[in-house]
Design an enzyme around this catalytic site. Structure first.
Site, mmCIF file in Angstrom:
data_model
loop_
_atom_site.group_PDB
_atom_site.id
_atom_site.type_symbol
_atom_site.label_atom_id
_atom_site.label_comp_id
_atom_site.label_asym_id
_atom_site.label_seq_id
_atom_site.Cartn_x
_atom_site.Cartn_y
_atom_site.Cartn_z
ATOM 1 N N ASP A 124 0.785 -0.794 -0.149
ATOM 2 C CA ASP A 124 0.244 -0.207 -0.113
ATOM 3 C C ASP A 124 0.847 1.099 -0.182
ATOM 4 O O ASP A 124 1.609 1.756 1.126
ATOM 5 C CB ASP A 124 -0.881 -0.082 1.340
ATOM 6 C CG ASP A 124 -1.537 1.201 1.530
ATOM 7 O OD1 ASP A 124 -1.721 1.859 0.299
ATOM 8 O OD2 ASP A 124 -2.679 1.490 2.777
ATOM 9 N N LYS A 145 2.894 12.219 -3.141
ATOM 10 C CA LYS A 145 1.544 10.457 -4.440
ATOM 11 C C LYS A 145 1.327 11.480 -5.227
ATOM 12 O O LYS A 145 0.897 11.580 -5.728
ATOM 13 C CB LYS A 145 1.908 9.599 -3.281
ATOM 14 C CG LYS A 145 0.544 9.247 -4.000
ATOM 15 C CD LYS A 145 -0.012 8.249 -3.348
ATOM 16 C CE LYS A 145 -1.140 6.861 -3.305
ATOM 17 N NZ LYS A 145 -1.896 6.123 -2.327
ATOM 18 N N GLU A 182 -7.131 0.293 -5.117
ATOM 19 C CA GLU A 182 -7.622 0.576 -3.259
ATOM 20 C C GLU A 182 -8.425 -0.321 -2.641
ATOM 21 O O GLU A 182 -8.607 -1.120 -1.724
ATOM 22 C CB GLU A 182 -7.086 1.467 -2.488
ATOM 23 C CG GLU A 182 -5.619 2.534 -2.822
ATOM 24 C CD GLU A 182 -5.620 3.473 -2.193
ATOM 25 O OE1 GLU A 182 -5.764 4.221 -1.477
ATOM 26 O OE2 GLU A 182 -3.913 3.868 -2.694
ATOM 27 N N ASP A 212 -12.706 4.789 0.595
ATOM 28 C CA ASP A 212 -12.147 5.111 0.706
ATOM 29 C C ASP A 212 -11.231 6.448 0.982
ATOM 30 O O ASP A 212 -11.171 6.576 0.034
ATOM 31 C CB ASP A 212 -10.895 4.248 -0.255
ATOM 32 C CG ASP A 212 -9.397 4.050 0.157
ATOM 33 O OD1 ASP A 212 -9.641 4.543 1.268
ATOM 34 O OD2 ASP A 212 -9.352 3.557 -0.635
#
Length: 567
Positions: free
Chosen positions: A6, A68, A145, A168
Site C-alpha cells: 500500500d 504521491k 485500493e 476509502d
C-alpha cells in the site's frame, strides 16, 4: 517472492502471504506503518519513514512528503542541491519496504502488487509502475485500493451474491467503489473519487482556521517558513486525532518566546470541514448513479483509510447510507492486507479459492474531433471511445474521417475526462498518422482503444483504404518517463547512500528531540537539550546496553510530554 504494498500519500505498508493469511511486515523500528516521507541527513544519506518525518519541520529543505499527489506529473522536488521526481521519491519508499521484507524472511523480493487509488489516471498508474521498477521490483499487477480492501475483508469468500460499497478516505485521496460478488466473480460496478481530497486537506482546513483567528495579532510569526508550516500541519493532525476521542482539543503554537492557543470543539470541526464533507457526496452519488444501484440494495459499507477514524466521517457515512459501516479491520492496514491477498491470488495460493476479479475504467477516454453545425465547423470537441465505468479489460473502436481535401496527416490527440470540450479534459498524448491524399471524408480511420486490468491504455489506428495499422506511442504524455530516462534515473538512485539501518532507531530519537526542542520553550526546552546531549554522549561510548537503556528512558519521557504537549 511477491509482496503486496500500500503506497500511500501519508503512510505506506507492506504485507506478505504466509500460513494461509496475509501478514503485515514491520519496518526497522518495529512499526507496521512507514511514513511516506523521504529526506537527506546532514551527510547526504537517504532517510525514509519516521526518521525523515521527524525532520520535516527542523530540516524542511532536506525533506519531502505528500509526493504521491504529484505522481504522473513532471514536477520535481528539491532536497538540498538534488532534485527528485515523485517516482524517485516513491521508489525510495518502496525500496525501504522491500528491504524490510527481505530482512524479515531472508528471501529476495522480486515482484510486488502495488495498490493505487481507483481514480488514478493512466499517467499516474504508469508512474507507479516506474517507481516500482526504480525500486528493483517487477510490477505486473496494480490493484485498486477499494478492491484490495474488499479482498482483505474476505468478501470474495462469501457463498452468496453480495453487493457492497467501499468508502476509502486516506491521507491524500478519496475513492468510492461499488462491487458485486456472484459465483466466484468479484465485479467492480462503478468507481468515482477525488485525487486531491484526504486527511491532509482536513488538516489544512484546521490550519487555515487557526491562522484566521490570529490574523489581528501583529506579533504572529510569518507562516511562509516551510518549517513553521510543517509544525502547523503536524499540530493540526494532532488536534484532528484528539477530537476523535475528546469533545475539545487545543490548537497551540509556540514561537519566538510567545505562545498562541485556540480551543476547537467537535462541532466547530464539523463547521470548519463542511466544504470538504460536501465534496465527499459528489463521488458517492456518481458511483451509485453509474452502477444503477440504490443505497438500500447495498449489503455492506466498508470504511477504509485512516481518515475514516474521524467521528464526523463515520457520522456522515452512517447518515448517507442509513446504517453503521463495517470497520472490523484497521482502516490503515486493510489495503496492504488486500494487496497481499491479490499477490497470493497471482501466485495461485492453494488456500485461496479461485476468484475472478473484474474492474472498471474510472475515466472516459477519447479523442479530439471537429464538430459540424450546418455549414460551420468547430474544433476542440471530445469524442469518447471508452466511457467511464465500463468493465475492463475492454476494447472499443470508433471511425473518424479526414476533414480537408488532399489531407496527408491526421493528428490524433487523446484525452481523459468527462467534459464536452477537450480544453476541460486532461491531455494524455498525441500521434501523427500519415493518410493518402484524397477528397475530404473519403479516408476513414478506425481508432481502437484497449484498456487493461492494470489501467493501462493502448491505442491503434487502422486505415482501411491502405490496411496500414499504427500503434499509438504517446510521445507527449505529461509526466511519464521514457525508458531511457528510467534507466538513467535508476543508475542515479543506485549511487545514493542510504542511512545505516542499524543506526535508524537512534537517528529517529535525535530527530524527535530536535523537533520537540523547537516546539517548546523554557524549562521543557532545557530538559530536551540535556536529554539530547546525554544521549549523544552515550552514543559515543558505543556501549549498546547503555544506549538501549537510555533510549528507552528518554522515549518514555517523550511519550508523556507529547500526550500533554504544552504542560
Amino acid at each position: 517472492m511477491i509482496v503486496g504494498i500500500d503506497l500511500g500519500t501519508t503512510n505506506s505498508l507492506v504485507a506478505v502471504w504466509r500460513d494461509d493469511s496475509p501478514q503485515l511486515v514491520p519496518n526497522a523500528l518495529g512499526s507496521l506503518i512507514t511514513p511516506s516521507v523521504v529526506g537527506l541527513d546532514d551527510q547526504g544519506q537517504v532517510l525514509v519513514g519516521q526518521a525523515a518525518r521527524e525532520r520535516l519541520q527542523t530540516h524542511p529543505q532536506l525533506t519531502a512528503a505528500l509526493f504521491k499527489r504529484h505522481m504522473g506529473s513532471a514536477q520535481e522536488i528539491s532536497l538540498g542541491a538534488r532534485r527528485f521526481r515523485p517516482e524517485e521519491l516513491s521508489a525510495l519508499v518502496l525500496r525501504s519496504l522491500k528491504e524490510d521484507v527481505e530482512r524479515a524472511f531472508g528471501e529476495a523480493v522480486t515482484e510486488a502488487v502495488i495498490s493505487v487509488p481507483a481514480y488514478f489516471s493512466d499517467a499516474q498508474r504508469k508512474a507507479t509502475r516506474i517507481a516500482g521498477e526504480l525500486a528493483g521490483l517487477k510490477v505486473e499487477k496494480l490493484v485498486n485500493e477499494p478492491t484490495a480492501a474488499a479482498l482483505a475483508y474476505g468478501v470474495h469468500q462469501k457463498d452468496r451474491e453480495t453487493s457492497f460499497l467501499v468508502f476509502d478516505l486516506g491521507g491524500g485521496t478519496f475513492d468510492v467503489s461499488i462491487l458485486e460478488l456472484f459465483e466466484g466473480v468479484m465485479e467492480v460496478r462503478a468507481s468515482a473519487g477525488d485525487n486531491f481530497l484526504g486527511g491532509e486537506d482536513f488538516d489544512a482546513a484546521l490550519v487555515q482556521h487557526f491562522l484566521s483567528s490570529q490574523r489581528q495579532d501583529k506579533a504572529f510569526p510569518d507562516v511562509d517558513s516551510p518549517g513553521l508550516r510543517n509544525r502547523l500541519r503536524r499540530e493540526a493532525e494532532r488536534v484532528r486525532q484528539a477530537l476523535g476521542q475528546e469533545a475539545t482539543a487545543t490548537f497551540s503554537l509556540a514561537h519566538g518566546g510567545q505562545q498562541w492557543e485556540q480551543v476547537i470543539s467537535q462541532d466547530e470541526l464539523q463547521k470548519i470541514c463542511a466544504p470538504l464533507l460536501e465534496r465527499l457526496r459528489g463521488p458517492i452519488e456518481r458511483a451509485l448513479r453509474d452502477a444503477r444501484i440504490r443505497v438500500a440494495d447495498l449489503d455492506e459499507i466498508l470504511l477504509v483509510g485512516g481518515t475514516t477514524r474521524m467521528p464526523l466521517i463515520r457520522k456522515l457515512a452512517a447518515g448517507l447510507f442509513g446504517r453503521f459501516p463495517a470497520m472490523q479491520i484497521n482502516p490503515d492496514e486493510v489495503v496492504a492486507l488486500g494487496a497481499a491477498v491479490q499477490a497470493a491470488l497471482k501466485q495461485r495460493a492453494a488456500a485461496l479459492e479461485e476468484v475472478v476479479l473484474t474492474d472498471v475504467c474510472p475515466y472516459s477516454l477519447g479523442i479530439e474531433t471537429t464538430a459540424q453545425f450546418g455549414r460551420m465547423y468547430e474544433a476542440g470537441h471530445y469524442l469518447p471511445i471508452i466511457e467511464r465505468n465500463c468493465v475492463v479489460p475492454i476494447s472499443r473502436v470508433k471511425t473518424i474521417q479526414t476533414l480537408h481535401d488532399n489531407q496527408t496527416q491526421v493528428l490524433l490527440k487523446i484525452f481523459q475526462g468527462e467534459s464536452r470540450m477537450v480544453k476541460d479534459n486532461i491531455a494524455l498524448g498525441e500521434l501523427s498518422i500519415p493518410v493518402p491524399p484524397r477528397p475530404a471524408g473519403e479516408v476513414e480511420l478506425d481508432v481502437r482503444f484497449t484498456y487493461d486490468n492494470n489501467g493501462i491504455l493502448e491505442a491503434e489506428v487502422k486505415i482501411p483504404a491502405t490496411d496500414e495499422v499504427h500503434s499509438l506511442v504517446i510521445e507527449k504524455s505529461p509526466g511519464v518517463l521514457s525508458p531511457e530516462e528510467v534507466r538513467r534515473r535508476l543508475a542515479e538512485l543506485a549511487q545514493l547512500k542510504v542511512h545505516p539501518r542499524e543506526q535508524l532507531v537512534n537517528t529517529v530519537l535525535l530527530a524527535r528531540l530536535e523537533r520537540l526542542y523547537q516546539e517548546h520553550l523554557g524549562e521543557v526546552r532545557e530538559m530536551l537539550a540535556q536529554m539530547a546531549g546525554s544521549f549523544q554522549q552515550v552514543l559515543g561510548t558505543q556501549d549498546t546496553g547503555r544506549i538501549a537503556d537510555l533510549r528507552a528512558a528518554i522515549e518514555q519521557r517523550l511519550e508523556e510530554l507529547e500526550r500533554s504537549p504544552w504542560q
